[in-house]
Design an enzyme around this catalytic site. Structure first.
Site, mmCIF file in Angstrom:
data_model
loop_
_atom_site.group_PDB
_atom_site.id
_atom_site.type_symbol
_atom_site.label_atom_id
_atom_site.label_comp_id
_atom_site.label_asym_id
_atom_site.label_seq_id
_atom_site.Cartn_x
_atom_site.Cartn_y
_atom_site.Cartn_z
ATOM 1 N N PHE A 18 12.379 -0.017 12.350
ATOM 2 C CA PHE A 18 11.440 0.503 11.869
ATOM 3 C C PHE A 18 11.642 1.615 10.610
ATOM 4 C CE2 PHE A 18 8.081 3.781 12.385
ATOM 5 C CZ PHE A 18 6.940 3.030 12.585
ATOM 6 N N PHE A 21 0.726 -1.070 -0.028
ATOM 7 C CA PHE A 21 -0.213 0.052 -0.219
ATOM 8 C C PHE A 21 0.835 1.103 -0.048
ATOM 9 C CE2 PHE A 21 -3.279 3.118 1.579
ATOM 10 C CZ PHE A 21 -4.289 2.853 0.952
ATOM 11 N N ALA A 43 0.937 -1.890 5.538
ATOM 12 C CA ALA A 43 1.874 -1.727 6.709
ATOM 13 C C ALA A 43 1.334 -2.823 8.021
ATOM 14 C CB ALA A 43 1.609 -0.239 7.136
ATOM 15 N N PHE A 44 -0.106 -2.715 7.951
ATOM 16 C CA PHE A 44 -0.572 -3.370 9.239
ATOM 17 C C PHE A 44 0.125 -4.838 9.243
ATOM 18 C CE2 PHE A 44 -3.736 -5.628 11.613
ATOM 19 C CZ PHE A 44 -3.866 -4.773 12.861
ATOM 20 N N GLU A 45 0.223 -5.487 8.178
ATOM 21 C CA GLU A 45 0.900 -6.985 7.738
ATOM 22 C C GLU A 45 2.454 -7.050 8.167
ATOM 23 O OE1 GLU A 45 -3.082 -6.271 6.530
ATOM 24 O OE2 GLU A 45 -1.390 -5.196 5.528
ATOM 25 N N HIS A 76 -8.344 5.796 10.970
ATOM 26 C CA HIS A 76 -7.285 4.662 10.219
ATOM 27 C C HIS A 76 -6.156 4.654 10.644
ATOM 28 C CE1 HIS A 76 -6.986 0.566 8.054
ATOM 29 N NE2 HIS A 76 -6.104 1.437 7.506
#
Length: 153
Positions: A113, A22, A56-58, A88
């Protein structure tokens, strides 16, 4: 007194990179910067493995699998979370950063990160290779340094 510092020497080190698809136009620039930094500091291209995930969440799940495999001297997490009109952004940015920090502490492998969390697209572009440098490049340098410190201790 003994001072321990990591060096930016990547020979014989292996790195995993997990990157969110994404906002790929930003993530791709971060990836280019990270790979450039690794190679410039002596990491062999065959010692770089890249895993693309949907967003990013994954990232933390794949970073955790990479860390648990013990195949890598460090894991570099890349992606871009850009604030939109809803909340979100807050949830994703918070959970990604917490997840990455937890993996580092639990697995004792440097998990870096390199996920941009910006207020707008302009800030993301600036941090992906224009005015503010390339945060992917910086994340890779951090990974090399941390891997070397871990190998010393």
């Amino acid at each position: 007194m003994n001072i321990i510092e990591g060096k930016l020497i990547g020979q014989s080190l292996k790195f995993g990179i997990t990157i969110g698809r994404f906002n790929e136009f930003i993530g791709g620039k971060l990836l280019d910067g990270a790979v450039d930094a690794l190679i410039r500091h002596g990491v062999d291209e065959k010692d770089i493995e890249i895993a693309w995930v949907p967003g990013a969440f994954e990232i933390p799940l794949i970073a955790k699998k990479m860390a648990k495999s013990k195949k890598y001297d460090g894991i570099i997490c890349l992606g871009a979370v850009i604030r939109g009109a809803t909340t979100h952004y807050d949830y994703v940015a918070s959970e990604v950063s917490k997840g990455i920090a937890k993996i580092t502490l639990d697995e004792e492998v440097p998990v870096i990160f390199g996920v941009l969390t910006t207020e707008n697209i302009e800030q993301a572009i600036e941090r992906a290779g224009t005015k503010a440098g390339n945060k992917g490049y910086e994340a890779a340098c951090t990974a090399i340094e941390m891997a070397n410190i871990i190998n010393i201790i």
